[in-house]
Design a protein around this motif. Structure first.
Motif, PDB file in Angstrom:
ATOM      1  N   LEU A  65       0.615  -1.331   0.164  1.00 33.14           N
ATOM      2  CA  LEU A  65       0.040   0.000   0.046  1.00 33.14           C
ATOM      3  C   LEU A  65       0.338   1.359   0.112  1.00 33.14           C
ATOM      4  N   VAL A  79      -1.689   8.387  -8.805  1.00 33.28           N
ATOM      5  CA  VAL A  79      -2.398   7.352  -8.835  1.00 33.28           C
ATOM      6  C   VAL A  79      -2.840   6.673  -9.669  1.00 33.28           C
ATOM      7  N   LYS A  83      -2.323   2.605 -10.459  1.00 34.51           N
ATOM      8  CA  LYS A  83      -3.758   1.609 -10.424  1.00 34.51           C
ATOM      9  C   LYS A  83      -3.321   0.847 -11.553  1.00 34.51           C
ATOM     10  N   LYS A  88      -2.056  -1.004  -4.976  1.00 32.97           N
ATOM     11  CA  LYS A  88      -2.646  -0.330  -4.223  1.00 32.97           C
ATOM     12  C   LYS A  88      -2.415   1.290  -4.163  1.00 32.97           C
ATOM     13  N   PHE A  90      -3.309   5.680  -1.880  1.00 29.20           N
ATOM     14  CA  PHE A  90      -4.365   5.484  -1.091  1.00 29.20           C
ATOM     15  C   PHE A  90      -3.457   7.598  -1.917  1.00 29.20           C
ATOM     16  N   ASP A 199     -14.548   7.019  -0.690  1.00 26.41           N
ATOM     17  CA  ASP A 199     -14.488   6.006  -0.873  1.00 26.41           C
ATOM     18  C   ASP A 199     -14.739   6.065  -2.817  1.00 26.41           C
ATOM     19  N   THR A 264     -11.681   9.234  -3.818  1.00 24.84           N
ATOM     20  CA  THR A 264     -10.984   8.257  -3.077  1.00 24.84           C
ATOM     21  C   THR A 264      -9.180   8.591  -2.589  1.00 24.84           C
ATOM     22  N   GLY A 265      -9.657   8.939  -1.200  1.00 22.29           N
ATOM     23  CA  GLY A 265      -8.320   9.050  -0.281  1.00 22.29           C
ATOM     24  C   GLY A 265      -9.331  10.078   0.620  1.00 22.29           C
ATOM     25  N   CYS A 310     -11.407   2.990   1.759  1.00 18.53           N
ATOM     26  CA  CYS A 310     -11.772   4.091   0.566  1.00 18.53           C
ATOM     27  C   CYS A 310     -11.480   3.187  -0.261  1.00 18.53           C
ATOM     28  N   ILE A 311     -10.221   2.281  -0.315  1.00 18.49           N
ATOM     29  CA  ILE A 311     -10.224   1.897  -1.792  1.00 18.49           C
ATOM     30  C   ILE A 311     -10.678   0.655  -2.847  1.00 18.49           C
ATOM     31  N   GLU A 312     -11.321   0.152  -1.471  1.00 23.33           N
ATOM     32  CA  GLU A 312     -12.282  -0.998  -1.600  1.00 23.33           C
ATOM     33  C   GLU A 312     -14.098  -0.614  -1.551  1.00 23.33           C
TER      34      GLU A 312
END
Ligand code: AMP
Ligand code: GLY
Length: 426
Positions: A65, A79, A83, A88, A90, A199, A264-265, A310-312
């Protein structure tokens, strides 16, 4: 989990310090980090804007992460790159980070989704901006569209000052960031910061904070990156908290999603609490610095859990817990900051900082050839203290600050004093 934190300031020190406490975490790297961060993480000499270098490092070390501290790599699209390679990370994508990297885009979102903010006009031609200023007169705030290291907003008392500000932008002082000029209504009230996990569909606000942007006591002198912060900010009442959630946080995240920019973040909202209610001054696409140094030490929950949620896209499953203690963070800067300052001053007294409820976060520190800790930046380090009352936290923070010395040190003596005025009102 193996974690990589990107950045080198006090915010990243606070992030590394908090992340290391997580029971999921086995190893923390920081790129590039600083002398203080090297005590809690392994620092690697990759600059925060070297997206390719960071990607190579994350792959080579099998990082689970990556957490991005500053805005520059987010605005560059780090990001998106991570990705695409299945890593992964954040933080918002490049498109979503425009909420900070383009003030004109942020205004577009706020107008379209009816999010309260200062009335604003956007101009591409300086002469049009000037004509508008002459029409409406001051006071007003002249801003450049793009990233300008916190210097892109020029508050102007009157028309003359505003016209001069436009000239500075037209002459190229802000480079490409000044290709669009915003002329904003001058908002009056008290400022506060609300940060939230997002998220893309759900938002969880963190505890409120207040930053101190001006260099000198009583909010005098030039704007800086931030001379201190405290949390919670008593100006944010329970009632305001829910208004900010309903009128600002949720509509912003939903608005961005319907524009195809799932956010996201951490969403940072700089607010002015006006007589008409909370209004947005600015959005940032990341943790604030020094707000992170005041907020993270108060967070009782694990930090990795909400980040992964958040990521998921599962933030609705998360609840955050907070310490009841208040925090006060005092920044110690090099003499002359934010103007010219000298580096290389030996820092002493850190070993005397003993209060269990205090922690030192480094911003601009390094080691000299003799292995001594030295100053290496404008903001050098900061002390955060926690206590049951803001008054006690102030007392404790300044007691610890008094133990740390370096030649030319400058710090504000009035951090969090405004919070005490609120206490008197209650
Ligand atoms: P910004 O770069 O937009 O965060 O602005 C930096 C600082 O300028 C803010 O923290 C405020 O103190 C001030 N500021 C920015 N916009 C306004 C506004 N519309 N009205 C009053 N003050 C502002
Ligand atoms: N403290 C304001 C910022 O991080 O931009």
């Amino acid at each position: 989990m193996k974690i990589l934190i990107i950045g080198s300031g006090g915010r990243e020190h606070a992030l590394a310090w908090k992340v290391r406490k997580s029971r999921w975490v086995t190893k923390v790297y920081c790129a590039p980090g600083n002398a203080g961060i090297s005590q809690v993480a392994e620092c690697v000499p990759v600059p925060d804007h070297d997206v390719r270098g960071l990607l190579e490092f994350a792959r080579a070390k099998e990082i689970d992460l990556t957490i991005v501290g500053p805005e520059a790599p987010l605005a560059m699209g780090i990001v998106d790159v991570f990705k695409r390679k299945g890593l992964k990370i954040f933080g918002p994508t490049r498109a979503a980070a425009r909420i900070e990297s383009s003030k004109a885009y942020a205004k577009f979102i706020m107008e379209k989704y009816e999010i309260p903010t200062a009335k604003t006009e956007v101009f591409t031609r300086p002469q049009d901006a000037k004509r508008y200023i002459k029409n409406i007169g001051g006071p007003l705030v002249v801003k450049v569209d793009g990233l300008a290291a916190g210097k892109g907003a020029i508050p102007c008392e009157d028309e003359i000052e505003a016209l001069k500000a436009v000239d500075r932008i037209a002459k190229g002082e802000f480079g490409e960031a000044g290709s669009k000029i915003l002329i904003e209504e001058y908002l009056v009230g008290e400022e506060a910061s609300i940060l939230a996990f997002s998220d893309g569909r759900h938002v969880i606000p963190l505890e409120s904070a207040q930053d101190h942007k001006r260099a000198y006591d009583d909010d005098k002198g030039p704007n800086t990156g931030g001379m201190g912060a405290y949390s919670p900010a008593p100006v944010i009442t329970k009632d305001l908290e829910s208004r900010i959630y309903d009128e600002i946080l949720l509509p912003t995240i939903r608005g961005l999603a319907s524009e195809g920019c799932r956010y996201t973040g951490i969403l940072y909202v700089g607010l002015m609490i006006t007589n008409e209610g909370p209004k947005v001054i600015e959005f940032n696409c990341r943790f604030g610095d020094p707000e992170a140094q005041a907020i993270l030490p108060r967070m009782a929950s694990d930090f990795i859990k909400p980040v992964l949620a958040c990521i998921e896209g599962k933030l609705d499953k998360v609840k955050l817990r907070w310490s009841r203690n208040c925090s006060v963070n005092v920044v110690m800067a090099s003499g002359g900051y934010p103007g010219k300052y000298e580096k290389g001053k030996v820092i002493s007294g850190l070993e005397k900082v003993g209060a269990e409820s205090s922690v030192v976060f480094h911003s601009g520190t390094g080691y000299d050839e003799a292995g001594r800790l030295i100053t290496k930046g404008g903001r050098v380090l900061s002390v955060t203290s926690l206590a049951p009352s803001i008054q006690d936290a102030i007392h404790c923070a300044y007691q610890e600050v008094g133990k740390i010395e370096f030649e030319g040190v400058h710090y504000r003596k009035d951090i969090a004093r405004r919070a005490l005025y609120h206490m008197e009102d209650m």
